[in-house]
Design a protein around this motif. Structure first.
Motif, short mmCIF file in Angstrom:
data_model
loop_
_atom_site.label_atom_id
_atom_site.label_comp_id
_atom_site.label_asym_id
_atom_site.label_seq_id
_atom_site.Cartn_x
_atom_site.Cartn_y
_atom_site.Cartn_z
N LEU A 1 3.77 -45.12 -14.49
CA LEU A 1 3.54 -44.93 -13.06
C LEU A 1 2.76 -43.63 -12.83
O LEU A 1 2.95 -42.65 -13.55
N PRO A 2 1.89 -43.60 -11.81
CA PRO A 2 1.12 -42.39 -11.53
C PRO A 2 2.05 -41.20 -11.21
O PRO A 2 3.04 -41.36 -10.50
N ASP A 3 1.71 -40.05 -11.73
CA ASP A 3 2.39 -38.79 -11.40
C ASP A 3 3.85 -38.74 -11.84
O ASP A 3 4.63 -37.95 -11.31
N PHE A 4 4.25 -39.56 -12.81
CA PHE A 4 5.64 -39.55 -13.26
C PHE A 4 6.06 -38.16 -13.73
O PHE A 4 7.03 -37.57 -13.22
N ALA A 5 5.33 -37.61 -14.69
CA ALA A 5 5.69 -36.31 -15.23
C ALA A 5 5.52 -35.21 -14.18
O ALA A 5 6.33 -34.27 -14.11
N GLU A 6 4.49 -35.32 -13.37
CA GLU A 6 4.24 -34.30 -12.35
C GLU A 6 5.38 -34.22 -11.34
O GLU A 6 5.78 -33.13 -10.91
N GLN A 7 5.93 -35.37 -10.97
CA GLN A 7 7.06 -35.38 -10.04
C GLN A 7 8.26 -34.65 -10.62
O GLN A 7 8.97 -33.92 -9.92
N LEU A 8 8.50 -34.83 -11.92
CA LEU A 8 9.63 -34.17 -12.57
C LEU A 8 9.40 -32.67 -12.68
O LEU A 8 10.35 -31.88 -12.62
N ARG A 9 8.16 -32.27 -12.83
CA ARG A 9 7.86 -30.83 -12.93
C ARG A 9 7.96 -30.13 -11.58
O ARG A 9 8.09 -28.91 -11.54
N GLU A 10 7.89 -30.87 -10.52
CA GLU A 10 7.92 -30.27 -9.19
C GLU A 10 9.33 -29.96 -8.70
O GLU A 10 9.49 -29.22 -7.72
N VAL A 11 10.36 -30.50 -9.37
CA VAL A 11 11.74 -30.27 -8.92
C VAL A 11 12.42 -29.27 -9.84
O VAL A 11 12.06 -29.13 -11.02
N SER A 12 13.43 -28.58 -9.31
CA SER A 12 14.02 -27.47 -10.04
C SER A 12 15.53 -27.53 -10.19
O SER A 12 16.14 -26.57 -10.69
N THR A 13 16.17 -28.62 -9.79
CA THR A 13 17.62 -28.73 -9.91
C THR A 13 17.98 -30.09 -10.50
O THR A 13 17.20 -31.05 -10.41
N PRO A 14 19.17 -30.21 -11.09
CA PRO A 14 19.62 -31.51 -11.59
C PRO A 14 19.67 -32.58 -10.50
O PRO A 14 19.27 -33.72 -10.74
N LEU B 1 22.71 -43.90 -16.62
CA LEU B 1 23.03 -43.27 -17.91
C LEU B 1 22.78 -41.77 -17.90
O LEU B 1 23.09 -41.09 -18.86
N MET B 2 22.21 -41.27 -16.79
CA MET B 2 21.82 -39.87 -16.71
C MET B 2 22.39 -39.20 -15.46
O MET B 2 21.67 -38.85 -14.52
N PRO B 3 23.72 -39.01 -15.41
CA PRO B 3 24.32 -38.32 -14.26
C PRO B 3 23.88 -36.86 -14.21
O PRO B 3 23.32 -36.33 -15.18
N GLU B 4 24.16 -36.19 -13.10
CA GLU B 4 23.72 -34.81 -12.92
C GLU B 4 24.23 -33.88 -14.02
O GLU B 4 23.54 -32.95 -14.42
N GLU B 5 25.44 -34.14 -14.52
CA GLU B 5 26.00 -33.26 -15.55
C GLU B 5 25.20 -33.30 -16.85
O GLU B 5 25.33 -32.41 -17.70
N LEU B 6 24.37 -34.33 -17.01
CA LEU B 6 23.56 -34.45 -18.23
C LEU B 6 22.11 -34.02 -18.01
O LEU B 6 21.24 -34.35 -18.81
N ILE B 7 21.88 -33.30 -16.94
CA ILE B 7 20.54 -32.80 -16.63
C ILE B 7 20.55 -31.28 -16.68
O ILE B 7 21.33 -30.64 -15.97
N GLU B 8 19.70 -30.71 -17.51
CA GLU B 8 19.62 -29.25 -17.67
C GLU B 8 18.21 -28.79 -17.28
O GLU B 8 17.24 -29.02 -18.01
N VAL B 9 18.10 -28.18 -16.10
CA VAL B 9 16.82 -27.67 -15.60
C VAL B 9 17.03 -26.26 -15.07
O VAL B 9 17.77 -26.06 -14.12
N PRO B 10 16.39 -25.26 -15.70
CA PRO B 10 15.54 -25.39 -16.90
C PRO B 10 16.37 -25.47 -18.17
O PRO B 10 17.53 -25.07 -18.19
N LEU B 11 15.76 -26.01 -19.20
CA LEU B 11 16.37 -26.06 -20.52
C LEU B 11 15.90 -24.84 -21.30
O LEU B 11 14.71 -24.67 -21.52
#
Length: 235
Positions: free
Chosen positions: A205-218, A84-94
């Motif tokens: 799950l451990p480090d869920f949010a941290e994993q998302l903060r470590e990446v910088s592209t959709p 439900l969340m293809p790359e086109e629906l990911i905005e990093v950074p917002l």
């Protein structure tokens, strides 16, 4: 769930729980319902709202049960969120600095699919949900969504994702700031509940949010989601 009210037996089936247990809870006012001719009756929308709030305190196994009961009919349910969340629906950074601008930006991102037919209606619905019960968690993640499905304003279910460069006030407990946002838009209650349950399991799950903060592209963000869902499927 159907639009008409249903009985205590129906509720037990919908929730996958023992009828006697639910009867005790409803008699104590813990579950919204009303007696009609001496029998408890429940409205689907009220039960959806109640279950949504209850799920915030559910264990992983309880969330899994909700997901299994309400799982949408699809071939690859193990990748519910990433599908439900293809790359086109990911905005990093917002690029947003306020709660309203986050919601407006995410709805604009969601509109890339042409499945947001009435953006103003969606914004109002999401704001009303936030005013009633903020969707932010203490880990810096928020899951804004309409309080009830709005099938006349949206098409296929989708998730728009954004991560701001710094946290903003979003109504989280203890005033924790929020920087990770999943805008969930579904046109039916079962899919809506399944998505919320899956995201809830992922957040435990451990480090869920941290994993998302470590990446910088959709692309990287979506790969993280795919890997997390893979872990859930294997657990």
């Amino acid at each position: 769930m159907a639009h008409e009210s249903f009985s205590l037996n129906d509720l037990a089936k919908q929730l996958g729980r023992d009828r006697r247990e639910l009867e005790k809870l409803v008699n104590r006012g813990r579950i919204p319902g009303r007696k009609v001719n001496g029998e408890w009756q429940f409205h689907p929308t009220e039960i959806t709202h109640w279950l949504e709030q209850e799920m915030r305190g559910y264990t992983t196994s309880e969330l899994e049960r909700v997901e299994q009961i309400h799982s949408p009919t699809q071939d690859d349910s193990s990748h519910l969120i990433s599908n439900l969340m293809p790359e086109e629906l990911i905005e990093v950074p917002l690029n947003a600095r306020t709660k309203r601008s986050v919601l407006e930006s995410l709805i604009e991102v969601a509109g890339r699919t042409w499945q947001i037919w009435e953006p103003a209606t969606v914004l109002t619905a999401v704001q009303q949900r936030e005013a009633a019960y903020p969707t932010a968690f203490e880990n810096g993640v928020a899951i804004p969504h309409p309080r009830s499905p709005i099938p006349d304003a949206v098409g296929e279910p989708l998730i728009a994702y954004g991560r701001t460069l710094s946290g903003i006030p979003f109504g989280a407990p203890n005033g924790t700031l929020t920087d990770i946002f999943f805008l969930v838009i579904c046109s039916d209650a079962p899919t809506h509940l399944s998505v919320l349950a899956r995201l809830g399991r992922m957040m435990q799950l451990p480090d869920f949010a941290e994993q998302l903060r470590e990446v910088s592209t959709p692309e990287q963000t979506r790969n993280v989601i795919i890997e997390i869902e893979k872990k859930i499927a294997e657990s």
